[in-house]
Every structure is written in structure tokens, then in C-alpha cells.
Design a protein around this motif. Structure first.
Motif: not given
Lengths: 319, 192
Positions: A238-241, B146-157
Motif C-alpha cells: 500500500y506504499q504507492s497508495n 467497487p468503483l471507489g476501489k478500482l486502484r485495488l486492481g493494480t494492487f491485485a496485479l
């Protein structure tokens, strides 16, 4: 020295590097870790929020599965450690709880006598049972010049776990010093990273993570060493976040203390389980001459086609 | 739960008594001095509706509805600073867990994120015996903003690319035994 070993769910995959490095280091130090057969999840910080007895019974099944010839149980994850330790302690302290937990266990053909096992964190086993002296004897490649911030977080020392000061722990500081690292003594080393809050209430978690990264950076740490998968995940993945959220530019790799031990013991980056961290440790570890395994490069970002943009031109540039 | 109860069990009458009875060692709550060390030690205290000190006064005043609707227990990060520092040795973190359990049981929580997260996590543990991060993340995040968490997609990747996310759950061998133990425990809990 033989111990029952409870890896916990994270060490199976998301914190596999912790498991790899723990096993590599244990071998060198003469520690024999016998994994509890068919162990189950400890419930993390979630089950106690839903049910009380099932939460203790879930943990107690693991205690009951430890073979009778073993009296010590070690866990590398601080949350698993606290749950295992607390269940043993509370069953001893509150007989009604012990009776009911055992009634549930008996339904599955199991039983646990509180006090039968000593529950120990891996860090405790390494610094107190093995000892700094024996660790020092294994160091062939000191981490000279590497500034390491030891991050304990909460559950390795609280609530009153006994082997180190609950607010100002020093056991990992001393251990890292023995490995030859320059240890950064920063005030927030036992503060919370937010735990599961990254999932539930990101703003709360990001601020807690930011404080830790900021504090370690203030003291010019090259990297942070940690003792729990959840802390590693929060600070690393989560560092980039956090950087995006606060407009900051932290780039602090987060490694397990066992990975640094493996490196100091002269093991390869692969044996130390390096390469799976999201914030690359490449630059930091180049200070001590560690060659990192090649990471798969992500696909290059698509750049917009320049010709597709109708850029205006000056009239005299035409023709 | 308390040793004293085993000799003379009496059903708790007030909310205050219920909170104490449902917490191992919860009787210590009677000793609260209202000193505020808990709130002062809390890393997430500023995000709470009421500080832990205030919540304990409200519990003692039997303000059940307000207490269980507040976000205070759900903002507890289980860091045990308060428990460590409490001069009266009140198991504060455990009391926060009790308040969470009661809020779920009574359906009184206002924000469903934290209770749903805990329940989804435990649902998978009850099913497989171990946590299953990808299943947890997909089940939870697809149903919670879910829309507020689109960035979690990059996290999962990121996690997948570094082989840190299992795609399938790996159940323990003796699920039958674990299920028997947990259902017996639930039955006993219901009778408490």
C-alpha cells in the motif's frame, strides 16, 4: 532445539518469503520446526468480532493438534502468535472458558490442557533460545552500512507478551546490530500499521502507514525490517497508495527480519526469499552488494500516438 | 465466563452487566477510573465517534443503542496499547470485540464495511479452514463501493505478478472435524 511450528495462512503464499527465510535461517541455527499437521487459520482479528467461543475453539484446535512430545510452539506471524498465546492463557485463567472450549474440541475428538504449551514468537525463540552470540557466529556477510529500521508493530510485544518491553522493544534492534546493520532507533517502532483497516477504512490505515514511513524516512532508513505479514503487506503493497493519497514519495523496501539474517549468513537473495516485495529492495541492498533476482518487467505503458493529436502548426511552418 | 459465575450463575440484567459477562475478565470494567489513558493511547482514536473512555462511561450508563451504533469498536485496530497501559488492567481490546459482537447480533451497526469484512473472512475460514485472500477480496470489494476501489486492481496485479496471491483455496484435510468443533462451539455460545 525442537518446536512445533504454526506457519499461519499468510506464510503459505502472500508472505512465502517469510517462510522461506525462516526455514533457511532455522537450519543454520540448529532449530527444528515441526509443522502442526493440518493446522487451521487462527481467525486473525476477525473471529472475535463475531463469535467468542467458536473463535477460541478455532485457535484451540491448533493447540490440541500439537503432538504430546513437543512442549513449545512457535509462530512467525504476530497475530497468530497472540491468538495462540491468548487462548492458552485465557483457558488457564478462566476455567469456564476452558471447559466450554474443551466441550467443543471433544466433539471433534480433541482436547487441550491450558499451560501444556509455551507459545513463543519466532523473534523470541531466535533472540532468547538461540541467543545473539550464536547468531553472531553465523554472520559471514555483515550488513555493514545498511540503515535498518526495526518495525515491531503491535502484537509481537502486546498485550504484555513478556519477552520484550511492550512499548519500547529492543530485541530486534540488538539482533540487527549483531548482523552488522546500522540500526535506526525511531520512536514509532511499536506503533500500529492499521492492520485490516487498509481493506475497511483506507483513510484511517493510510495515515497510520504514512506516519511509520515518514518516521523511518526521517531517520534515513534504507529499509524497514518487520515481524508480521500484515505489517509487511500494509507498508509494502500500500506504499504507492499512501504516496498517491498524501502526495509523498516514499520508497522504503519492507523485508522480514529473517531475510536480513539469511543475507548476513551469506545466503543468496533467492534463499532469502527476496524478489517478491512490491517496493523493490534493489537499491537498498546494492549497498551491501546483494544481487537481486531478476524481476519480471511489467508491460510498458501504452503511449498515445503523437500523430493522432491534431497539434496546431504555425502557418509559415507549412509546406 | 468469570470464575465467580461458575458458582452462582445469574443472568445479566443491564447492558453494562451484559458487556462484562460476555468478555473474559470483563468484570474489571467496574474499576474504570475515567482517566482517559485508553483514548490518549489509541492510534485511531481521532476517527472514533466517542473515545474509549467515553464509550465506557456510556456502557456503564446503559446507553446500549448509542454505544452499539457508534463506530468506536469498529475503529479499534487491536493494537492493545490501551490494554497495556490501563492502570486498572481492563481488557479493553476484548471489550471492543464484545461490542462488535453485540452490534452484529443486534444488527445495530451503522456502517456495514467492517462487520461484513469480518464475516466474509470468517465465512471462508469456516468453509476451508484457512483464509483465502483472493476469494475474500473479490467477495468483499465487489459488493462494497467497487468503483471507489478500482486502484485495488493494480494492487491485485502487483501481488499476482510476484506470486503472492493464491488463485484457489487450499482446504485443510479434516474439515469435517473443524466444522463439528465450530458448530458445537456455536451451540454452546447460544446457550451462554
Amino acid at each position: 532445539m525442537k518446536y512445533a511450528y504454526y506457519p499461519g495462512c499468510s506464510l503459505e503464499r502472500s508472505a512465502a518469503s517469510y517462510h522461506t527465510s525462516t526455514m533457511a535461517v532455522a537450519g543454520r541455527l540448529g532449530l527444528v520446526f515441526q509443522e502442526i499437521d493440518d493446522w487451521n487459520c487462527c481467525g486473525a482479528t476477525e473471529y472475535f468480532a463475531i463469535n467468542l467461543l467458536p473463535a477460541y475453539a478455532l485457535v484451540a484446535r491448533n493447540l490440541a493438534l500439537v503432538p504430546n512430545d513437543l512442549t513449545e510452539l512457535t509462530a512467525p506471524c504476530s497475530a497468530c502468535y497472540v491468538n495462540l498465546k491468548k487462548t492458552d492463557k485465557y483457558m488457564g485463567k478462566y476455567p469456564d472458558l476452558a471447559t466450554q472450549v474443551n466441550q467443543a474440541l471433544v466433539a471433534g475428538g480433541l482436547h487441550y490442557d491450558p499451560g501444556r504449551l509455551q507459545v513463543r514468537h519466532l523473534l523470541d525463540v531466535i533472540v532468547n533460545d538461540v541467543g545473539y552470540q550464536k547468531v553472531a557466529e553465523q554472520v559471514v556477510k555483515p550488513l555493514s552500512g545498511l540503515r535498518v529500521a526495526p518495525y515491531y508493530g503491535c502484537l509481537v510485544v502486546r498485550p504484555g507478551n513478556g519477552f520484550d518491553n511492550p512499548e519500547h522493544p529492543t530485541s530486534m534492534d540488538r539482533l540487527l546490530r549483531v548482523l552488522g546493520a546500522e540500526v535506526v532507533d525511531y520512536p514509532l517502532k511499536a506503533q500500529c500499521c492499521g492492520g485490516h483497516m487498509t481493506q475497511i477504512s483506507a483513510d484511517v490505515a493510510y495515515e497510520l502507514i504514512r506516519r511509520l514511513l515518514h518516521n523511518a524516512a526521517e531517520y534515513n532508513a534504507d529499509l524497514i525490517a518487520c515481524v508480521r505479514p500484515m505489517c509487511q503487506l500494509n507498508l509494502d503493497a500500500y506504499q504507492s497508495n499512501v504516496n498517491r493519497h498524501f502526495g509523498t514519495d516514499y520508497h522504503t523496501p519492507i523485508l522480514y527480519f529473517t531475510q536480513l539474517m539469511a543475507l548476513a549468513f551469506g545466503m543468496s537473495a533467492k534463499e532469502a526469499g527476496l524478489g517478491s516485495e512490491i517496493v523493490s529492495a534493489h537499491v537498498a541492498l546494492s549497498k551491501i552488494g546483494v544481487e537481486m533476482p531478476k524481476q519480471e518487467k511489467g508491460k510498458p505503458r501504452k503511449r498515445p500516438n503523437k500523430q493522432a493529436l491534431p497539434m496546431p502548426t504555425m502557418p509559415d511552418e507549412e509546406a | 465466563m468469570m470464575a465467580s459465575e461458575s458458582t452462582q450463575p445469574s443472568p445479566p440484567r443491564t447492558f453494562f452487566e451484559e458487556v462484562m459477562a460476555k468478555t473474559p475478565g470483563g468484570e474489571a470494567l467496574r474499576l474504570c477510573l475515567q482517566c482517559g489513558t485508553c483514548g490518549g493511547s489509541c492510534p485511531s482514536g481521532e476517527d472514533m465517534d466517542y473515545s474509549p473512555r467515553r464509550i465506557f462511561a456510556m456502557v456503564e450508563a446503559n446507553m446500549k443503542d448509542k454505544v452499539l451504533r457508534s463506530n468506536t469498536p469498529w475503529n479499534c485496530v487491536s493494537c492493545y496499547y490501551c490494554t497495556e497501559r490501563c492502570p486498572q488492567e481492563i481488557p479493553i481490546t476484548d471489550i471492543m470485540y464484545t461490542l462488535k459482537r453485540m452490534a452484529i447480533a443486534e444488527g445495530l451497526y451503522e456502517d456495514a464495511d467492517a462487520p461484513d469484512w469480518s464475516q466474509t473472512f470468517i465465512g471462508l475460514v469456516e468453509q476451508y479452514g484457512r483464509s483465502f485472500e483472493l476469494g475474500l477480496a473479490t467477495r468483499y470489494h465487489l459488493t462494497h463501493r467497487p468503483l471507489g476501489k478500482l486502484r485495488l486492481g493494480t494492487f491485485a496485479l502487483d501481488m499476482l505478478r510476484r506470486d503472492r496471491l493464491a488463485l484457489t483455496p487450499r482446504p485443510i484435510k479434516n474439515m469435517a472435524q473443524l466444522k463439528t468443533i465450530l458448530s458445537k462451539a456455536k451451540e454452546l455460545e447460544g446457550a451462554r
